[in-house]
Structure formats: C-alpha cells, structure tokens
Enzyme design. Structure first.
Site, PDB file in Angstrom:
ATOM      1  N   GLU A  44       0.859  -1.188   0.000  1.00  0.00           N
ATOM      2  CA  GLU A  44       0.000   0.000   0.000  1.00  0.00           C
ATOM      3  C   GLU A  44       0.894   1.236   0.000  1.00  0.00           C
ATOM      4  OE1 GLU A  44      -2.336   3.098   0.121  1.00  0.00           O
ATOM      5  OE2 GLU A  44      -3.107   1.086  -0.330  1.00  0.00           O
ATOM      6  N   CYS A  54     -15.649   6.762   1.012  1.00  0.00           N
ATOM      7  CA  CYS A  54     -16.978   7.354   0.891  1.00  0.00           C
ATOM      8  C   CYS A  54     -17.306   8.272   2.073  1.00  0.00           C
ATOM      9  CB  CYS A  54     -18.043   6.259   0.806  1.00  0.00           C
ATOM     10  SG  CYS A  54     -17.819   5.100  -0.547  1.00  0.00           S
ATOM     11  N   ASP A 296     -12.260  -0.464  -7.740  1.00  0.00           N
ATOM     12  CA  ASP A 296     -12.436   0.652  -8.671  1.00  0.00           C
ATOM     13  C   ASP A 296     -11.559   0.579  -9.903  1.00  0.00           C
ATOM     14  OD1 ASP A 296     -14.176   1.529  -6.770  1.00  0.00           O
ATOM     15  OD2 ASP A 296     -13.047   3.310  -6.186  1.00  0.00           O
TER      16      ASP A 296
END
Length: 466
Positions: A44, A54, A296
């Site tokens: 990461e 979100c 995504d």
C-alpha cells in the site's frame, strides 16, 4: 536491488492496494488458508488500510469528528492476523512472465522484487484532474484518500478567505459542496452538465439543483472550468470558464474518477472500453489464471443492459474482495454483475437510483416507457409524511423493469433497494405490483411509492402494446 523470493514451500499471494478490494481479498484468503499454507504480502503506497473513502466528505464537513473513525482495520491489525502489510510502498512494475512485482519504498526510494504464486490487483481509481493552467496550484484538491482529506482540511484552516469552488457535481462534488457549507464557506459549484448528478436523468437532477440552492450553494450549470487563476503568491484566487470568473480561496475537484490501471496496462493485462481491467465471473483477469482484480480498477457487467460498465463503489469493491479471497484461498465464488444502485443526500434531500437512465436504455438499444409519480414517505395523514418523486423505466412490450430513480426526504433513498432486487430478478413492472411489502402508516402509504410507479408503468406498457 534485493529479491524477496524464499517461501519455505508455501504459496505466496501478493496484493497490490491496501483498501477495500485488496484487503478484503487478503482477509478472506487468510480465512480460507492458514499461514502455514499461504503467505500473504500486501503493498500500500499510503499510510492507511481498509478505510472508507466514501466517508471523507462527512469527515471534512464535521459529521464524522475523527479521521480514524473511517478506518475499519489498521495495518497493525492486519499484521496481527497474519497478513504482511507493507505501507508507504508502491508497486511500480508487474512482471507477469516472471510472476513477480517490483516495489519501491516511498520514503527511501529503495526497490526490491517480490515473487508471487497468485496476484491481486486492487489499485483503485484516480481522481480526474483536468489538464489546464493552474490546476496544480496550492489550494486545489482532489479527494480520494485519507491523506487527501487531511490536506484539504489543512487548506481550509489556512485559507485566506471563505470562498470555495467545487468543480463537478457528481456524488463527490455534491457531497463536498455540502461539507464546505457546513464548514462556513461560500460555495459555488461549476458543472458542465445540464443539472447536477449526471447519474440521474436531468428532470430528477433538477430537484437536486433546487435543494443545493436551498442550502445557499451557487450552482453554475452548462459551464466548464478552463483554468485556475493564481495571485502573486502562487495561491489560487479564482477559477475561470469561457464566460466568467468565480473567486476562490479553495478549489475541490469533484469531476469523478478513472480506473487506475497504468501498472496493469504496462504489464499487458486486458482493459475495456472504460479503461478498467476485464475479469471473468471469478474476478480473474481474463487470460490469466493466477491474477485477480477488483474494486475501482475493474469494469463489471451491468445485468440490466448486458454491457460492461465502470461503477466505482465501495460496496462492489468489498464484494469483489470476498470473491477473490475465496478463490485465491482455494475455494470457489463468483461475482455475477451489478444493477447500478447508488444513494446519496444533499442536506435532508435523499437521492437514489438503480438500473438504467433514459440515455443508458437508448445506448443499449432498448425501447422503453417512463413514468413519474409523486407520493409520500408515510401515510398522508401521519405526522412527518414528506413528498417523494419516483421515476421508473420499463421495457416496451415485455414490461421488464429497467430502472428507478427516487428523490425525496426521510425514508426515500432506501426504497430503491426494492427496485434493485426486482432488477436482479428480472421482474416485470406488473409482477412488482404484487410484491408483499411492509405497511403501517408511520412507514408507508397503503401503496408504497415504488409500487405506485409500477402500477402506472404497467398501465403505460399495456397501452403501448399493439
């Protein structure tokens, strides 16, 4: 450059991306296979894992007080569960033939190769950042990660004035506009569409427009920002369109996102018309038995239109991760597709959609009828009943439900879930009229608004039959 290759006979699963899809996959694979069978290494490039992107607008707006409330599981918690999470480490190359990835330490620049038996790509999306003068000036922000949220909050604190411009009026743009109002800024939204929320048809988006203006937000539709203007100190002072300038101390880009697939493209992996990776039902990258992708950065099948679509939502990403982790861990699972369900809000106005818009149905070559009805959230005589508008699309001839959009106050948005189930089951609007939905005056009229729309759509479909 070092090489990380020894595995003591264990299989190794490498995960690129530490948010929803990647870490859901890693966690599920760990449940399926113990550490003695499967080693899991996750890269990461940021500092955080498993967080809710979100929720960033609600953190910026003050509804969520603390950043860490958006973090579902920290890197340390993942490590305690047997997942080797390496934060601040960016994968810069995938060697498909050699089954290895090259990673770079963000702080030191040191690089190393790590081999894999299975690979998960969860690289997510990148905010659209238009190529125009001034877009990289201090005070211009995209909002995609927790680091982005921190940078924006810092910029809001340091801003020399209280004027903000949001570029774009999709979900992020609308939610950020409300967040900035809550922070005490004067907000202008510049939107190139006819109405905000292009995920709705314009007639439904018009209601969102009215709600935004009711909050004190200045809406500028049918306009495109062409440049960001800066002062002598290099900070922004305004954004410009072809016909006007709008003063700004802070600019937030809410134009949308694109799949982050540059790494996968460079490795020769297949991408679709929308730029997302193409996978099969098991979320394997097409043509590659030991590489999966989710979240995504992938395209998905729309079960209503039958076409590939790009739908970047956390709900899908987590489901993709569960499927990938099951398969990578030795089990079997599939992800059949989506119907395109999403909800949002502006102040107390709730916004929901599922299935196809009118332009989606046209693009898919479908002939259809539309109906729009007005109803209430509760029995009209019960205190607190509020108005609700439901728009429904049905296929001409067959009556198959194609899409639903809902705009209303409390109790409106989650009604779209009934339509989402009906779409998944390929129900007709006539079949929907017989659904046994819950009723009591505090919760619904005798005929739920979605069923009222289904009755009206049924009548219109029947009238249009030869």
């Amino acid at each position: 450059m070092s090489v990380d290759g020894g595995r003591d006979g264990r299989r190794r699963l490498v995960v690129i991306g530490g948010d929803a899809a990647g870490m859901s996959a890693a966690s599920q694979a760990r449940r399926m296979s113990g550490p003695e069978e499967l080693e899991i290494v996750a890269f990461e490039r940021g500092r955080f894992t498993s967080y809710s992107a979100c929720g960033i607008p609600y953190w910026v707006g003050g509804d969520v007080p603390e950043r860490d409330q958006l973090v579902a599981r920290t890197p340390a918690e993942h490590r305690a569960r047997g997942i080797d999470v390496r934060t601040r480490t960016e994968v810069v190359e995938i060697d498909v033939a050699g089954q290895r990835v090259r990673a770079r330490d963000v702080d030191s620049g040191a690089e190393s190769w790590t081999s894999y038996d299975g690979l998960v790509i969860g690289t997510g999306a990148r905010p659209v950042r238009p190529d125009m003068p001034g877009v990289d000036a201090p005070g211009v922000h995209g909002v995609q990660t927790l680091d982005d949220g921190e940078a924006l909050l810092d910029s809001l604190e340091r801003a020399p004035g209280r004027r903000a411009v949001v570029v774009g009026a999709g979900y992020i743009g609308v939610e950020m506009a409300e967040a900035l109002i809550n922070r005490g800024f004067e907000v202008t939204v510049v939107n190139r569409g006819r109405e905000p929320m292009s995920t709705l048809d314009p007639d439904m988006g018009r209601m969102v427009h009215g709600a935004m203006e009711g909050l004190g937000i200045t809406m500028v539709n049918d306009a495109e920002v062409t440049r960001v203007l800066t002062g002598e100190d290099g900070r922004i002072r305004a954004v410009a369109t072809e016909g006007a300038e709008y003063p700004a101390d802070v600019v937030v880009l809410g134009i949308g996102v694109r799949p982050e697939t540059s790494l996968a493209r460079a490795a020769g992996l297949p991408v679709g018309a929308h730029g997302g990776l193409l996978t099969d039902l098991a979320m394997r990258v097409r043509g590659h038995g030991n590489i999966w992708a989710g979240g995504d950065c992938v395209e998905v099948l729309n079960l209503v239109s039958g076409q590939e679509q790009y739908v970047p939502l956390g709900t899908h990403a987590n489901k993709h991760g569960q499927v990938i982790g099951t398969n990578a861990g030795g089990g079997y699972a599939t992800f059949p597709g989506v119907v395109g369900t999403a909800v949002s809000k502006v102040c107390d106005l709730e916004i929901a959609r599922t299935g196809l818009r009118e332009k989606d149905a046209h693009r898919a070559g479908l002939r259809f009828e539309t109906v729009t009805i007005e109803s209430t959230s509760r029995a009209g005589y019960y205190p607190g009943a509020s108005p609700m508008t439901v728009k429904m699309l049905a296929e001409r001839g067959t009556g198959r439900l194609l899409g639903v959009q809902i705009v209303g106050r409390e109790g409106a948005a989650k009604r779209v879930d009934v339509a989402a189930v009906a779409l998944t089951a390929r129900m007709t609007v006539q079949q929907m009229t017989s659904l046994d939905l819950g009723y009591a005056p505090p919760f619904s009229p005798v005929w739920d608004p979605v069923l009222v729309a289904a009755r009206k759509a049924t009548a219109k479909v029947r009238a249009g039959r030869p």
